[in-house]
Design an enzyme around this catalytic site. Structure first.
Site, short mmCIF file in Angstrom:
data_model
loop_
_atom_site.label_atom_id
_atom_site.label_comp_id
_atom_site.label_asym_id
_atom_site.label_seq_id
_atom_site.Cartn_x
_atom_site.Cartn_y
_atom_site.Cartn_z
N CYS A 159 -27.26 -9.89 -19.19
CA CYS A 159 -26.41 -10.63 -18.25
C CYS A 159 -25.49 -11.57 -19.03
O CYS A 159 -25.96 -12.36 -19.85
CB CYS A 159 -27.28 -11.43 -17.28
SG CYS A 159 -26.34 -12.61 -16.30
N CYS A 201 -30.58 -17.73 -13.37
CA CYS A 201 -29.25 -17.36 -13.84
C CYS A 201 -28.20 -18.35 -13.30
O CYS A 201 -28.04 -18.48 -12.09
CB CYS A 201 -28.90 -15.95 -13.39
SG CYS A 201 -27.22 -15.47 -13.86
N ARG A 211 -11.65 8.74 19.43
CA ARG A 211 -11.23 10.13 19.30
C ARG A 211 -12.43 11.06 19.10
O ARG A 211 -12.47 12.17 19.62
CB ARG A 211 -10.28 10.26 18.11
CG ARG A 211 -9.52 11.55 18.08
CD ARG A 211 -8.47 11.49 16.99
NE ARG A 211 -8.99 12.09 15.78
CZ ARG A 211 -8.75 13.36 15.43
NH1 ARG A 211 -7.98 14.10 16.18
NH2 ARG A 211 -9.26 13.84 14.34
N CYS A 254 -26.72 -15.32 -18.41
CA CYS A 254 -28.02 -15.88 -18.79
C CYS A 254 -28.77 -15.07 -19.84
O CYS A 254 -29.85 -15.48 -20.28
CB CYS A 254 -28.90 -16.07 -17.54
SG CYS A 254 -29.48 -14.52 -16.82
N LYS A 256 3.91 4.87 11.77
CA LYS A 256 2.55 5.39 11.80
C LYS A 256 1.61 4.22 11.54
O LYS A 256 1.63 3.63 10.46
CB LYS A 256 2.37 6.47 10.73
CG LYS A 256 1.04 7.16 10.78
CD LYS A 256 1.04 8.35 9.84
CE LYS A 256 -0.23 9.17 9.89
NZ LYS A 256 -1.46 8.46 10.09
N LEU A 258 -2.35 14.86 13.41
CA LEU A 258 -0.99 15.26 13.06
C LEU A 258 -1.01 15.93 11.70
O LEU A 258 -1.80 15.58 10.85
CB LEU A 258 -0.08 14.04 12.98
CG LEU A 258 0.20 13.30 14.28
CD1 LEU A 258 0.92 11.99 14.00
CD2 LEU A 258 1.05 14.16 15.20
N ASP A 277 -1.84 2.28 10.92
CA ASP A 277 -3.06 2.64 10.21
C ASP A 277 -4.25 1.93 10.87
O ASP A 277 -4.59 0.81 10.54
CB ASP A 277 -2.93 2.21 8.75
CG ASP A 277 -3.90 2.97 7.87
OD1 ASP A 277 -4.56 3.88 8.38
OD2 ASP A 277 -3.99 2.64 6.68
N CYS A 327 -28.35 -8.61 -12.44
CA CYS A 327 -29.18 -9.51 -13.23
C CYS A 327 -30.36 -9.93 -12.37
O CYS A 327 -30.18 -10.48 -11.29
CB CYS A 327 -28.35 -10.74 -13.62
SG CYS A 327 -29.37 -12.12 -14.17
N TYR A 358 1.27 4.80 21.88
CA TYR A 358 2.30 5.73 21.42
C TYR A 358 2.30 7.06 22.18
O TYR A 358 2.95 8.01 21.75
CB TYR A 358 2.23 5.97 19.92
CG TYR A 358 0.86 6.32 19.35
CD1 TYR A 358 0.20 7.47 19.74
CD2 TYR A 358 0.27 5.50 18.40
CE1 TYR A 358 -1.04 7.79 19.21
CE2 TYR A 358 -0.98 5.81 17.86
CZ TYR A 358 -1.62 6.96 18.27
OH TYR A 358 -2.84 7.27 17.75
N GLU A 393 8.79 7.04 14.99
CA GLU A 393 7.94 5.87 15.23
C GLU A 393 7.25 5.50 13.93
O GLU A 393 7.18 6.30 13.01
CB GLU A 393 6.82 6.22 16.24
CG GLU A 393 7.29 6.70 17.57
CD GLU A 393 6.16 7.31 18.38
OE1 GLU A 393 4.97 7.01 18.11
OE2 GLU A 393 6.47 8.10 19.29
N LYS A 420 4.12 10.54 5.31
CA LYS A 420 3.39 9.42 4.73
C LYS A 420 4.12 8.90 3.51
O LYS A 420 4.54 9.69 2.65
CB LYS A 420 2.00 9.88 4.31
CG LYS A 420 1.09 10.16 5.50
CD LYS A 420 -0.16 9.37 5.35
CE LYS A 420 -1.40 10.10 5.68
NZ LYS A 420 -2.60 9.37 5.37
S1 IVH Z 1 0.72 10.64 17.84
C1 IVH Z 1 -0.70 14.58 19.28
N1 IVH Z 1 1.89 8.47 16.91
O1 IVH Z 1 -2.21 9.08 13.01
C2 IVH Z 1 -0.17 13.36 18.67
N2 IVH Z 1 -0.23 9.09 16.05
O2 IVH Z 1 -2.57 11.32 11.22
C3 IVH Z 1 -1.21 12.37 18.44
N3 IVH Z 1 -1.14 7.52 14.42
O3 IVH Z 1 -4.49 10.82 15.03
C4 IVH Z 1 -0.89 11.24 17.61
N4 IVH Z 1 0.54 6.11 14.46
O4 IVH Z 1 -4.51 8.23 15.04
C5 IVH Z 1 0.82 9.29 16.85
N5 IVH Z 1 2.99 6.55 16.21
C6 IVH Z 1 1.93 7.36 16.15
C7 IVH Z 1 0.83 7.11 15.32
C8 IVH Z 1 -0.23 8.00 15.28
C9 IVH Z 1 -0.65 6.37 13.95
C10 IVH Z 1 -2.44 8.10 13.99
C11 IVH Z 1 -3.21 8.79 15.08
C12 IVH Z 1 -3.29 10.23 14.66
C13 IVH Z 1 -3.15 10.11 13.18
C14 IVH Z 1 -2.68 11.41 12.59
#
Ligand code: IVH
Length: 675
Positions: A416, A440, A142, A419, A121, A86, A123, A434, A235, A119, A322
């Site tokens: 150190c 030690c 991926r 010691c 995001k 994205l 991590d 050390c 997602y 939605e 972000k």
């Molecule tokens: S959609 C074509 N939805 O963020 C759309 N991605 O920075 C594909 N990710 O590669 C991704 N939460 O690994 C989508 N709610 C969400 C997500 C999400 C995390 C990750 C995903 C993507 C990456 C992009």
């Protein structure tokens, strides 16, 4: 006995329905109705049933999640459609531009609705799941977007990865042999990440839940993956009978089919709703059990996805916002140098306490001397600390503009701090350490505390204050000495009394009944975490056997590479080790897995056995144990030296290689006969 067989089949089916239901209540609805213990009992009953009657096993049975298969390689697979990334932004302004741009493009096509789905995001690590006729057939990473790695066996162990999509008369049924693809993120909850790191040696801790997830998905032993408590959040869904189903509806369908979505997505008809969503989760995300670093916006009308298309990297119908990292400014009061169990010297910043993303921060690691130099940090400096989704905050910058006149340079130790031995920097490494391993006190203290820690020998009451004194007074020179301490010696120490002395001696005594695997972990061999210790204990059931193993034999165990193999050999070569082992032996600690049982038959004696493919009646671990009990050895790679190959269903490259080498190959049935 048709009636009996039918009754068993019905029981297995009922168990499956119950287990799936409780799984759902636990993971998707967070409303468990039974205890973990009762859940395990249901699962165990099903495992037993299926083991006794393999004809009852179904590919989507919950028993198929427990893992046990060992994979050496994850073969590359081609994605049906490229897995795009994205485009990211940190500014609401750019989100607004995106929303306007999409709206104008659609308007030009005569389309009014520009609803977006907002939605969270997640991590984690992106994966793709492929279902054929409603059954999970493939899971992949991926990779480079076009080709990823096949990690099906590991993904199957994740409770929130449905093994099948329910009955076929759902919107998912789109003709025989048709495929449905679900994409999403595998992640680890924050608390499970912290717990996992506790089982790992200091030198191998994961930096954040995402790294821990990526590391776990690459493990060769799927049984180990099953213990890591990974989650899958869906997602994206492709392959529906009605290709026009809007994205919002798809998310709902995913839930109906048993996927976890997190549930926090919203349909946003305009920019205001989008901004409100982003705003709301900026604060609320800290109370989620998992890490989110932003918000993803996707156009709801998937018919327009094609119209808008994609650049080579990312679709034009979606964007990721972000959250900026949370930062705070504070003052560096001091830098202390800690000496770890392995002698590594770590600079730690002592900060004026400051609130940051929901907690008070007063210390932060500076990682190593190079990092300190890079920051150009001085005592008294104002520093900016940052928490970006992670659990642990870090110093990212010094506010040099505001450096006080009396700021002093941080004195880098050349000796150190514990010691006084000159510190060494190894060629090509960032760390200083050390070298006084034997003498030690800081290193010894670290070794003792590790030995006694909760995941190792779990010796209660043996805290830092006590270990400090034991080491300083010369009462303890290695963990073995602990077991020869007497109550009167302990009673007179600071902050100890008759009662606490008694407790310590009792706790030490009780720790004698810990397992051999725990003891292996407790020894603190470099790179040996709890999981590796368990693998080692299985493959080399006594310390004597481990000591005899060559580097090559060690590296043949799943998830043990040349680095760990080398580290084990080096440990045994240390001058202090023989005396330590002798003390542990005298102290009656478990230096071997329980007594080796007499051989049941000699069919496997001295034979190195390779399992390949899926076994139906046994999991890998129990099958391996059956061979070990009969004097055989388990190896994971096929070579000229392999004595026997047991090939289950879907055996692949190992079987081919075995045939090429002319090895003895048998089926699971023949294996059973040999047992
Ligand atoms: S959609 C074509 N939805 O963020 C759309 N991605 O920075 C594909 N990710 O590669 C991704 N939460 O690994 C989508 N709610 C969400 C997500 C999400 C995390 C990750 C995903 C993507 C990456 C992009």
């Amino acid at each position: 006995m048709m009636g009996g067989a039918d009754a068993l089949r019905r029981e297995a089916e009922e168990l499956r329905v119950q287990i799936e239901r409780h799984n759902r209540l636990y993971y998707l609805e967070a409303k468990p109705e039974i205890s973990d213990y009762d859940f395990d009992r249901l699962l165990l009953r099903l495992v037993e049933l299926e083991r006794a009657h393999p004809e009852l096993v179904t590919p989507d049975s919950p028993t198929q999640r427990v893992g046990g298969a060992i994979t050496r390689e994850f073969p590359p697979v081609e994605h049906r459609e490229p897995m795009l990334s994205l485009s990211n932004t940190y500014s609401i302004g750019e989100v607004e531009e995106f929303e306007g741009r999409v709206g104008r493009l659609l308007e030009a096509e005569g389309i009014r609705s520009r609803d977006m789905v907002a939605e969270l995001k997640f991590d984690g690590v992106a994966v793709s799941l492929l279902y054929r006729d409603g059954v999970l057939v493939r899971g992949a990473t991926r990779g480079d977007g076009r080709r990823g790695d096949d990690i099906t066996l590991n993904l199957r162990t994740i409770p929130t990865v449905p093994l099948s999509l329910g009955t076929l008369d759902t919107p998912f049924s789109n003709g025989e042999g048709r495929e449905v693809e679900v994409r999403g993120e595998v992640f680890m909850q924050k608390k499970d990440f912290t717990e996992l790191n506790d089982t790992r040696p200091e030198e191998d801790r994961f930096a954040n839940p995402r790294n821990a997830t990526a590391g776990t998905l690459k493990l060769q032993d799927s049984a180990e993956v099953a213990t890591r408590r990974l989650w899958f959040v869906a997602y994206y869904l492709d392959g529906l009978k009605d290709p026009d189903t809007p994205h919002f509806r798809r998310l709902q369908l995913l839930e109906t089919a048993g996927f976890f979505t997190g549930g926090h997505y919203r349909l946003c008809p305009g920019m205001q709703d989008i901004a409100a969503f982003i705003d709301r989760w900026n604060e609320e995300r800290w109370s989620l059990p998992y890490e989110t670093d932003g918000v993803v916006l996707k156009l709801n009308d998937v018919r327009q996805w094609k119209t808008l298309g994609a650049t080579s990297k990312s679709p034009r119908w979606a964007i990721a916002y972000k959250y900026p990292a949370q930062q705070a400014t504070t003052v560096l009061r001091d830098v202390v140098f800690q000496v770890g169990r392995l002698g590594t010297i770590t600079p730690v910043a002592e900060l004026k306490p400051v609130r940051l993303a929901g907690s008070t921060v007063s210390r932060s690691t500076l990682h190593n001397f190079d990092e300190m130099r890079r920051l150009g940090i001085m005592l008294g400096d104002r520093v900016i600390i940052e928490k970006s989704g992670e659990v642990i905050p870090k110093v990212i910058r010094v506010v040099t503009e505001e450096r006080p006149a009396d700021a002093r340079p941080v004195g880098l130790p050349s000796l150190c701090p514990a010691c006084g031995t000159p510190i060494i920097r190894e060629e090509g490494e960032v760390g200083y350490y050390c070298p006084n391993e034997a003498g030690c006190p800081a290193q010894l203290k670290g070794r003792i505390l590790h030995f006694a820690s909760r995941n190792a020998m779990d010796i209660q009451n043996l805290g830092e204050a006590l270990v400090d004194q034991l080491v300083a007074l010369g009462l303890v020179h290695d963990p073995g000495d602990l077991y020869f301490l007497q109550e009167p010696q302990l009673r007179n120490l600071e902050r100890m009394g008759a009662k606490s002395a008694q407790n310590v001696v009792r706790a030490l005594d009780e720790s004698r009944s810990q397992s051999y695997a725990r003891l292996l972990f407790a020894l603190g061999i470099r790179h040996i975490g709890q999981a590796t210790a368990r693998e080692l204990a299985r493959a080399f059931p006594s310390i004597a056997a481990l000591e005899k193993a060559t580097e090559a034999e060690l590296a043949d165990v799943a998830d043990i590479g040349p680095v760990i193999a080398r580290s084990i050999r080096e440990w045994f070569e240390k001058p202090a080790v023989p005396a330590l082992l002798e003390k542990l032996r005298d102290a009656r600690l478990p230096l071997a897995a329980e007594e080796p049982k007499p051989l049941i038959n000699s069919n496997f004696e001295g034979l190195s056995v390779v399992f390949t493919g899926a076994l139906l009646r046994h999991d890998r671990q129990s099958a391996s144990e059956l061979v070990l009990e009969r004097g055989g050895k388990i190896v994971s790679t096929v070579s000229k030296k392999t004595g026997l190959v047991v090939a289950g269903t879907e055996a692949g490259s190992k079987l081919e290689k075995a045939i090429k080498l002319g090895l003895r190959v048998i089926s699971e049935e023949e294996f059973e006969a040999m047992l």
